[in-house]
Design an enzyme around this catalytic site. Structure first.
Site, mmCIF file in Angstrom:
data_model
loop_
_atom_site.group_PDB
_atom_site.id
_atom_site.type_symbol
_atom_site.label_atom_id
_atom_site.label_comp_id
_atom_site.label_asym_id
_atom_site.label_seq_id
_atom_site.Cartn_x
_atom_site.Cartn_y
_atom_site.Cartn_z
ATOM 1 N N CYS A 35 -1.734 6.421 1.849
ATOM 2 C CA CYS A 35 -0.685 6.026 0.894
ATOM 3 C C CYS A 35 -0.733 4.546 0.561
ATOM 4 O O CYS A 35 -0.159 4.124 -0.437
ATOM 5 C CB CYS A 35 0.685 6.414 1.447
ATOM 6 S SG CYS A 35 1.021 5.642 3.039
ATOM 7 N N ASP B 239 -2.108 7.091 7.556
ATOM 8 C CA ASP B 239 -1.121 6.065 7.177
ATOM 9 C C ASP B 239 -1.073 5.069 8.343
ATOM 10 O O ASP B 239 -1.588 5.347 9.436
ATOM 11 C CB ASP B 239 0.258 6.729 6.935
ATOM 12 C CG ASP B 239 1.348 5.736 6.546
ATOM 13 O OD1 ASP B 239 1.024 4.618 6.101
ATOM 14 O OD2 ASP B 239 2.550 6.081 6.709
ATOM 15 N N GLN C 111 5.910 9.402 -2.804
ATOM 16 C CA GLN C 111 4.523 9.306 -2.361
ATOM 17 C C GLN C 111 3.909 10.705 -2.241
ATOM 18 O O GLN C 111 2.805 10.950 -2.737
ATOM 19 C CB GLN C 111 4.478 8.596 -0.990
ATOM 20 C CG GLN C 111 3.071 8.425 -0.462
ATOM 21 C CD GLN C 111 2.267 7.454 -1.304
ATOM 22 O OE1 GLN C 111 2.684 6.341 -1.544
ATOM 23 N NE2 GLN C 111 1.095 7.858 -1.778
ATOM 24 N N HIS D 206 9.330 9.931 2.388
ATOM 25 C CA HIS D 206 8.766 9.193 1.246
ATOM 26 C C HIS D 206 8.342 10.229 0.185
ATOM 27 O O HIS D 206 7.157 10.452 -0.058
ATOM 28 C CB HIS D 206 7.578 8.351 1.724
ATOM 29 C CG HIS D 206 7.169 7.256 0.784
ATOM 30 N ND1 HIS D 206 7.810 7.012 -0.413
ATOM 31 C CD2 HIS D 206 6.166 6.329 0.870
ATOM 32 C CE1 HIS D 206 7.213 5.979 -1.012
ATOM 33 N NE2 HIS D 206 6.222 5.558 -0.263
ATOM 34 N N ARG E 25 15.010 1.852 -1.498
ATOM 35 C CA ARG E 25 14.126 1.897 -0.327
ATOM 36 C C ARG E 25 14.915 1.305 0.827
ATOM 37 O O ARG E 25 15.270 0.118 0.797
ATOM 38 C CB ARG E 25 12.849 1.091 -0.585
ATOM 39 C CG ARG E 25 12.054 0.844 0.674
ATOM 40 C CD ARG E 25 10.677 0.294 0.416
ATOM 41 N NE ARG E 25 9.798 1.318 -0.115
ATOM 42 C CZ ARG E 25 8.472 1.207 -0.162
ATOM 43 N NH1 ARG E 25 7.877 0.123 0.285
ATOM 44 N NH2 ARG E 25 7.739 2.189 -0.656
HETATM 45 N N1 CP Z 1 2.715 3.517 -0.670
HETATM 46 C C1 CP Z 1 3.768 2.726 -0.910
HETATM 47 O O1 CP Z 1 4.912 3.171 -0.975
HETATM 48 O O2 CP Z 1 3.466 1.410 -1.061
HETATM 49 P P1 CP Z 1 4.509 0.207 -1.146
HETATM 50 O O3 CP Z 1 5.113 0.056 0.212
HETATM 51 O O4 CP Z 1 3.669 -0.987 -1.526
HETATM 52 O O5 CP Z 1 5.534 0.527 -2.172
HETATM 53 N N1 NVA Z 2 4.856 4.764 6.906
HETATM 54 C C1 NVA Z 2 4.794 3.558 6.129
HETATM 55 C C2 NVA Z 2 4.592 3.867 4.690
HETATM 56 C C3 NVA Z 2 4.414 2.666 3.799
HETATM 57 C C4 NVA Z 2 4.288 3.020 2.352
HETATM 58 C C5 NVA Z 2 6.078 2.760 6.324
HETATM 59 O O1 NVA Z 2 7.161 3.359 6.337
HETATM 60 O O2 NVA Z 2 5.993 1.543 6.472
#
Ligand code: CP
Ligand code: NVA
Length: 303
Positions: free
Chosen positions: A262, A222, A133, A130, A103
């Protein structure tokens, strides 16, 4: 299938196969049976950003399949690409583990890992996308709607990483998506074009949330402030006024449209507590399906 970096790289057949494996493993595990296909295998999990769902669901998925996961914070290794080049990390880790998930802020960090790693690399969220997701979301939609073909999604809020991966998933899997954002927060034209090249007219944009939800089967939102955008928080809260998923907006939507997010959800901003907790909200089924999809993904890539 070597890596899992972006949905638009994956043939539709491969995505469908992953969905079939997800459903199969979900039912296997629900009766207490196990598939130990990753016995003795190790996944390295590199995180530049916080996580609850992704970290926990990947860890549990690896354990379920008989393998192990090692969580690595940037501070432990002197930062990704800081103490040593990403390309060196990729080759060193490939000598120790059987898969790498990451990540990161920059999408190029995961693509560079994939270029140099000799083991599978999984995108666990970047500023750009993502995909895990989106695939868990698709599994959830299929379970609730009984189909994917022709399902209509209204995405309300920011044209962000989550919106982009979902747009590619819609284009690949026969769904339609309307993204409603404030002016200036649209998904980039290149991504929209890429989605519509996969399947004509599958993704469109508007600045009118009421119009977007009018025929929606699914209403998705989101956060307005993604990880890394914290400095823009006050401006974004102002700019996104009118883009909250609340009971007023739902008056413009078909009765029974399902609510998705999400998570993490910032209640009172992009969604009200009332809507997040409502009968039509399927947000925790979505969160659960991260585990089921990722078991399938890990099995496919690493066994
Ligand atoms: N939706 C999601 O990816 O959650 P986290 O940021 O908690 O992993
Ligand atoms: N768009 C958000 C998603 C979190 C799971 C982010 O990137 O922070």
């Amino acid at each position: 299938m070597k890596h899992f970096l972006s949905i638009n790289d994956c043939p539709a057949e491969q995505l469908k196969e992953l969905l079939r494996i997800s459903a199969k493993l979900k039912s296997l595990y629900s009766i207490g049976d196990r598939d130990l296909c990753l016995s003795g295998k190790v996944l390295a999990m590199l995180f530049e950003k916080p996580s609850l769902r992704t970290r926990m669901s990947f860890h549990v998925a690896m354990t379920d399949l008989g393998g192990e996961a090692i969580y690595v914070k940037p501070e432990d290794i002197g930062g990704l690409g800081k103490r040593e080049p990403v390309k060196d990390m990729a080759r060193v880790l490939s000598r120790y583990v059987d898969g790498i998930m990451a990540r990161t802020f920059e999408h190029s960090t995961v693509t560079e890992l994939a270029v140099f790693a000799t083991v599978p690399v999984i995108n666990a969220l970047t500023d750009w996308s993502h995909p895990c997701q989106a695939m868990a979301d698709v599994l959830t939609i299929e379970e609730h709607c009984g189909r994917l073909q022709g399902v209509k999604i209204a995405f309300i809020g920011d044209g962000n990483n989550v919106a982009r991966s979902l747009a590619f998933a819609c284009a690949k899997l026969g769904m339609k998506m309307v993204i409603a954002t404030p002016a200036g927060y649209e998904l980039d034209a290149e991504s929209i074009q890429a989605a519509n090249q996969i399947s004509a007219d599958s993704v469109s944009q508007t600045n009118n949330p009421n119009q977007a939800v009018a025929v929606a089967d699914i209403i998705y939102t989101d956060t307005w402030v993604s990880m890394g955008q914290e400095d823009e928080k006050q401006k974004r809260i102002k700019d996104f006024a009118g883009f909250q998923v609340n009971s007023e907006l739902l008056k413009s939507a078909p009765a029974g449209a399902k609510i998705m997010h999400c998570l993490p959800a910032y209640r009172g901003y992009e969604i009200t507590d009332e809507v997040a907790e409502s009968h039509d909200s399927i947000i925790f089924d979505q969160a659960e399906n991260r585990l089921h999809f990722q078991r399938a993904l890990l099995k496919k890539l690493m066994s």
